[in-house]
Scaffold this active site. Structure first.
Site, mmCIF file in Angstrom:
data_model
loop_
_atom_site.group_PDB
_atom_site.id
_atom_site.type_symbol
_atom_site.label_atom_id
_atom_site.label_comp_id
_atom_site.label_asym_id
_atom_site.label_seq_id
_atom_site.Cartn_x
_atom_site.Cartn_y
_atom_site.Cartn_z
ATOM 1 N N CYS A 147 42.397 43.085 38.381
ATOM 2 C CA CYS A 147 43.077 42.910 38.010
ATOM 3 C C CYS A 147 43.005 43.016 36.097
ATOM 4 C CB CYS A 147 44.480 42.127 38.315
ATOM 5 S SG CYS A 147 43.900 40.752 37.349
ATOM 6 N N ASN A 187 42.636 38.574 35.349
ATOM 7 C CA ASN A 187 41.629 38.053 36.457
ATOM 8 C C ASN A 187 42.394 36.319 36.373
ATOM 9 O OD1 ASN A 187 38.672 36.953 37.203
ATOM 10 N ND2 ASN A 187 40.017 37.584 38.504
ATOM 11 N N CYS A 215 45.836 35.888 37.585
ATOM 12 C CA CYS A 215 47.382 35.822 38.728
ATOM 13 C C CYS A 215 46.723 37.240 40.396
ATOM 14 C CB CYS A 215 48.046 36.766 37.891
ATOM 15 S SG CYS A 215 49.278 35.552 36.267
ATOM 16 N N ARG A 216 46.492 38.330 39.831
ATOM 17 C CA ARG A 216 46.614 38.947 41.182
ATOM 18 C C ARG A 216 45.561 39.392 41.641
ATOM 19 N NH1 ARG A 216 48.912 44.464 38.401
ATOM 20 N NH2 ARG A 216 47.612 43.360 36.620
ATOM 21 N N SER A 217 44.409 39.542 40.859
ATOM 22 C CA SER A 217 43.626 39.382 41.374
ATOM 23 C C SER A 217 42.469 38.421 41.829
ATOM 24 C CB SER A 217 42.133 40.149 40.702
ATOM 25 O OG SER A 217 42.175 39.655 39.438
ATOM 26 N N ASP A 261 52.671 42.721 38.053
ATOM 27 C CA ASP A 261 51.611 41.390 37.388
ATOM 28 C C ASP A 261 53.449 39.870 37.212
ATOM 29 O OD1 ASP A 261 50.769 39.897 35.810
ATOM 30 O OD2 ASP A 261 49.513 41.522 34.375
#
Length: 156
Positions: A8, A11, A13-15, A125
């Site tokens: 993401c 690095n 939040c999402r990934s 995001d």
């Protein structure tokens, strides 16, 4: 060993959420000795930081470990280290592909291709939206489908 990298922007939040959820799923399926996951960001703002507080809260509520996870930046050597590079959105997909030089063994894909019933093309995001629960729901379904796809593709 099949190596998977979630990517993401920062690095945090999402990934890392996808990494933690995938790791939990891999463990529950008894695949820890066959599939390894990691995460990275295309940006460098958060290198060395733990996952975002919102990500940690959602993972804690769902009893999913993120122990030891620290943000790192995606780099060209990741193309040789990972069989699958899974980008959380199309912008990061473009950024990753721009860093590719020459032939590699990596297959670069988008995360949302593993969430077929969603109208979204990108994982939103939550750093900007604040909706970590929505992202968790997408990540949970996508990781389950991704691991199933890898099992079929790799014969494991």
């Amino acid at each position: 060993m099949v190596e998977v990298l979630f990517v993401c922007l920062g690095n945090i939040c999402r990934s890392p959420m996808a990494e933690a959820v995938a790791r939990s799923y891999i463990q529950s399926e008894g695949l820890s000795d066959q599939v390894k996951v990691d995460s990275a960001g295309t940006g460098d703002w958060h290198i060395g930081h733990p996952p975002h507080e919102g990500t940690r809260k959602v993972l804690d509520l769902n009893k999913i470990s993120y122990k030891g996870m620290k943000a790192r930046q995606f780099n060209g050597s990741d193309f040789n280290a990972f069989r699958y590079i899974v980008c959380m959105d199309r912008k990061n997909l473009r950024d990753v592909l721009e860093r590719k030089q020459g032939e590699t063994n990596s297959e670069v894909v988008t995360f949302m291709q593993f969430v077929p019933d969603s109208a979204a093309e990108d994982v939103p995001d939550p750093y900007y939206t604040g909706n970590f629960d929505e992202v968790y729901q997408l990540v949970q379904e996508g990781c389950r489908n991704l691991i199933h796809w890898i099992r079929e593709k790799e014969g494991i």
